[in-house]
Write an enzyme that holds these catalytic residues in place. Structure first.
Site, PDB file in Angstrom:
ATOM      1  N   HIS A 168       0.835  -1.226   0.000  1.00  0.00           N
ATOM      2  CA  HIS A 168       0.000   0.000   0.000  1.00  0.00           C
ATOM      3  C   HIS A 168       0.859   1.262   0.000  1.00  0.00           C
ATOM      4  O   HIS A 168       0.443   2.301   0.510  1.00  0.00           O
ATOM      5  CB  HIS A 168      -0.945   0.032   1.211  1.00  0.00           C
ATOM      6  CG  HIS A 168      -1.701  -1.238   1.419  1.00  0.00           C
ATOM      7  ND1 HIS A 168      -2.927  -1.481   0.866  1.00  0.00           N
ATOM      8  CD2 HIS A 168      -1.367  -2.368   2.101  1.00  0.00           C
ATOM      9  CE1 HIS A 168      -3.344  -2.684   1.196  1.00  0.00           C
ATOM     10  NE2 HIS A 168      -2.407  -3.252   1.944  1.00  0.00           N
ATOM     11  N   SER A 289      13.948  21.557 -16.012  1.00  0.00           N
ATOM     12  CA  SER A 289      12.687  22.259 -16.218  1.00  0.00           C
ATOM     13  C   SER A 289      12.968  23.583 -16.907  1.00  0.00           C
ATOM     14  O   SER A 289      13.991  24.218 -16.649  1.00  0.00           O
ATOM     15  CB  SER A 289      12.019  22.497 -14.862  1.00  0.00           C
ATOM     16  OG  SER A 289      11.165  23.617 -14.929  1.00  0.00           O
ATOM     17  N   LYS A 295      15.270  21.545 -11.029  1.00  0.00           N
ATOM     18  CA  LYS A 295      14.629  20.270 -11.338  1.00  0.00           C
ATOM     19  C   LYS A 295      15.516  19.296 -12.124  1.00  0.00           C
ATOM     20  O   LYS A 295      16.333  19.691 -12.930  1.00  0.00           O
ATOM     21  CB  LYS A 295      13.343  20.497 -12.154  1.00  0.00           C
ATOM     22  CG  LYS A 295      12.206  21.099 -11.399  1.00  0.00           C
ATOM     23  CD  LYS A 295      11.731  20.277 -10.225  1.00  0.00           C
ATOM     24  CE  LYS A 295      10.988  19.024 -10.632  1.00  0.00           C
ATOM     25  NZ  LYS A 295       9.673  19.310 -11.221  1.00  0.00           N
ATOM     26  N   GLU A 302       8.982   8.131 -17.014  1.00  0.00           N
ATOM     27  CA  GLU A 302       7.569   8.500 -17.169  1.00  0.00           C
ATOM     28  C   GLU A 302       7.051   8.050 -18.533  1.00  0.00           C
ATOM     29  O   GLU A 302       5.918   7.595 -18.661  1.00  0.00           O
ATOM     30  CB  GLU A 302       7.404  10.009 -17.018  1.00  0.00           C
ATOM     31  CG  GLU A 302       7.687  10.481 -15.605  1.00  0.00           C
ATOM     32  CD  GLU A 302       7.860  11.993 -15.547  1.00  0.00           C
ATOM     33  OE1 GLU A 302       6.915  12.671 -15.148  1.00  0.00           O
ATOM     34  OE2 GLU A 302       8.936  12.493 -15.916  1.00  0.00           O
TER      35      GLU A 302
END
Ligand code: ARG
Length: 482
Positions: A168, A289, A295, A302
């Site tokens: 979980h 970024s 970043k 992804e």
């Protein structure tokens, strides 16, 4: 081929090779809408192999002379060279790969007009596509092996490193990083097995089935199978030309493979976040970024996660396309190619990039060990100790330790620091022997069950996989140039 299709739309084509009974030329939009050569030309290598075998078979049954066969071979050699050099005159007006090759071969040699005897694009496209799928399965298997090696390699580099295991997405029990990585090696092994099954189903020769009903010509299908390296010959000519199960099976095996890659990508994304901080991805595989200078984003991971969606999309498109088709070949089936190619490209790309990323990944040992040394991860060990040493029934022991955890939480202290007198309120056995259990590293050595992350078992598994993967043959990877 976008420009070509514009040209086509305004030109109108020559009379097609099948145009004997037609008086009118095909409408330019018909050609534009129905052409497949813009993508099926990718199958040229397998197609030419099939043509060579067919010519050889025709010679052996007396439908071509040795000279004619030699002429055809020479023409095909030239065509192959031209395609590879980029000088082959591909034409959308000629509809598909098959017609493009036939038109060119006919221009080069008279004997070409004899080659299509007994053959149809229906059994041709099925044969060529099967050859392509067989080769591509080899390439995917080899990249699966590559990723398994990278996972095992990373596990080996951090062999003794502990990590919290999660359920979980909440910390559950300590494990070894290598154990976690080996879980993916197992998943990939099942993917490899599914692809090997799919290979068996693909290894069946349709050629010699004609359009749907075989041929009155004395075609030697056994010879074709031998020349093309097929294990079996399709036993029903109607099934042979209309079966696309092998495409569906390949794409379906790739859906699950994609799901596994997506889950791996997700773990790596989490681990590389500041909140986990377990992993530093190689810089060359991350992006910055445009706005936030600090970043470093895991875009590749992804995309691996995101691309798993298109694999399922491809499978659904295929199955839906096939569902209502009457026997036998229907043009709908041409729609299988782009889904098939896209699936192959997607998994091959994802497997490759993941392997490279893992090879360059750095693990933050301190961060992993800090997280894994949280004593509450060993609450289950305390319960099992009460069961095995003190004979407390499991459910009672679970209740006692639950209360113990609550007491520590109320005081805002670690379980290991809970004073004896306080702990005894919840569990009469609370004291130094139990507290000594609260060390993650030692806990792993108590995990003796088969498949558990005992450091010795994990090491044995790493070594077993290393040996196995070292031995794994690496089929050629050249199937998907095009
Ligand atoms: N381009 C077609 C395909 O991929 C080849 C077979 C066409 N057969 C035909 N009879 N029109 O399915």
């Amino acid at each position: 081929m976008g420009e070509d299709s514009e040209k086509l739309a305004s030109s109108g084509g020559p009379k097609p090779l099948w145009g004997g009974r037609f008086t009118e030329k095909p409408h330019p939009l018909f050609l534009q809408f129905t052409q497949s050569v813009s993508y099926d030309r990718r199958l040229y290598r397998q197609e030419i192999t099939v043509w060579r075998a067919y010519a050889q078979m025709l010679e052996s049954v007396g439908l071509l002379t040795g000279e004619e066969r030699a002429e055809i071979f020479q023409g095909l050699d030239e065509i192959e060279r031209e395609i590879e050099q980029g000088s082959f005159p591909w034409s959308l007006e000629r509809e598909d790969l098959h017609m493009n090759l036939e038109a060119e071969l006919t221009r080069k040699t008279k004997a070409a007009s004899k080659l299509h005897a007994g053959r149809s694009r229906n059994d041709l496209v099925a044969t060529t596509t099967r050859l392509w799928v067989k080769e591509t399965i080899g390439s995917v298997l080899s990249r699966i092996r590559g990723l398994q090696k990278s996972l095992v390699g990373l596990g080996m580099r951090y062999k003794d490193l502990l990590l919290p295991g999660y359920t979980h997405l909440q910390r559950a029990q300590p494990v070894l990083l290598a154990h976690h990585l080996l879980a993916y090696v197992e998943m990939l092994e099942r993917d490899a097995r599914r692809l090997q099954d799919c290979l068996m189903g693909t290894d069946v020769l349709p050629l010699g089935s004609g359009a749907l009903a075989g041929s009155t010509l004395p075609l030697d299908r056994k010879l074709l199978a031998r020349l093309l390296g097929f294990r079996e010959i399709a036993r029903n000519s109607m099934d042979a030309v209309s079966d696309r199960d092998y495409v569906v099976e390949f794409c379906s095996a790739c859906v699950l493979l994609g799901v596994h890659l997506s889950r791996l990508a997700e773990d790596l994304i989490l681990w590389s976040s500041a909140e986990f901080g377990f992993l530093r991805l190689p810089e060359g595989f991350t992006s910055g970024s445009s706005l936030m200078p600090q970043k470093r984003n895991p875009d590749v991971l992804e995309l691996v996660r995101g691309k798993s969606g298109r694999l399922l999309g491809n499978l659904v498109a295929l199955v839906t396309m096939l569902k209502g088709l009457p026997m036998t070949y229907n043009r709908d089936m041409q729609e299988d190619k782009e889904r098939l190619f896209d699936t192959a490209d997607t998994v091959l790309g994802s497997l490759q990039v993941l392997a490279l990323m893992l090879d360059g990944a750095e693990i933050d040992r301190n961060q992993c060990e800090r997280a894994a040394s949280d004593p509450s991860l060993l609450a289950t060990d305390l319960v099992e100790w009460l069961v095995v040493i003190h004979g407390v029934p499991f459910r009672h022991a679970h209740g006692m330790i639950g209360k113990l955890v609550a007491l520590a939480e109320q005081r805002g202290i670690s379980l290991a620091d809970l004073p004896v007198e306080v702990g005894k309120e919840a569990c009469p056995f609370w004291g130094p022997p139990m507290r000594e259990l609260l060390e993650s590293k030692k806990s792993l050595f108590r995990r003796q069950t088969v498949g558990a992350p005992h450091p010795k078992s994990v090491e044995a598994e790493l070594t077993r996989w290393q040996k196995r993967l070292g031995r794994a043959e690496r089929p050629s990877q050249k199937s998907d140039e095009g």
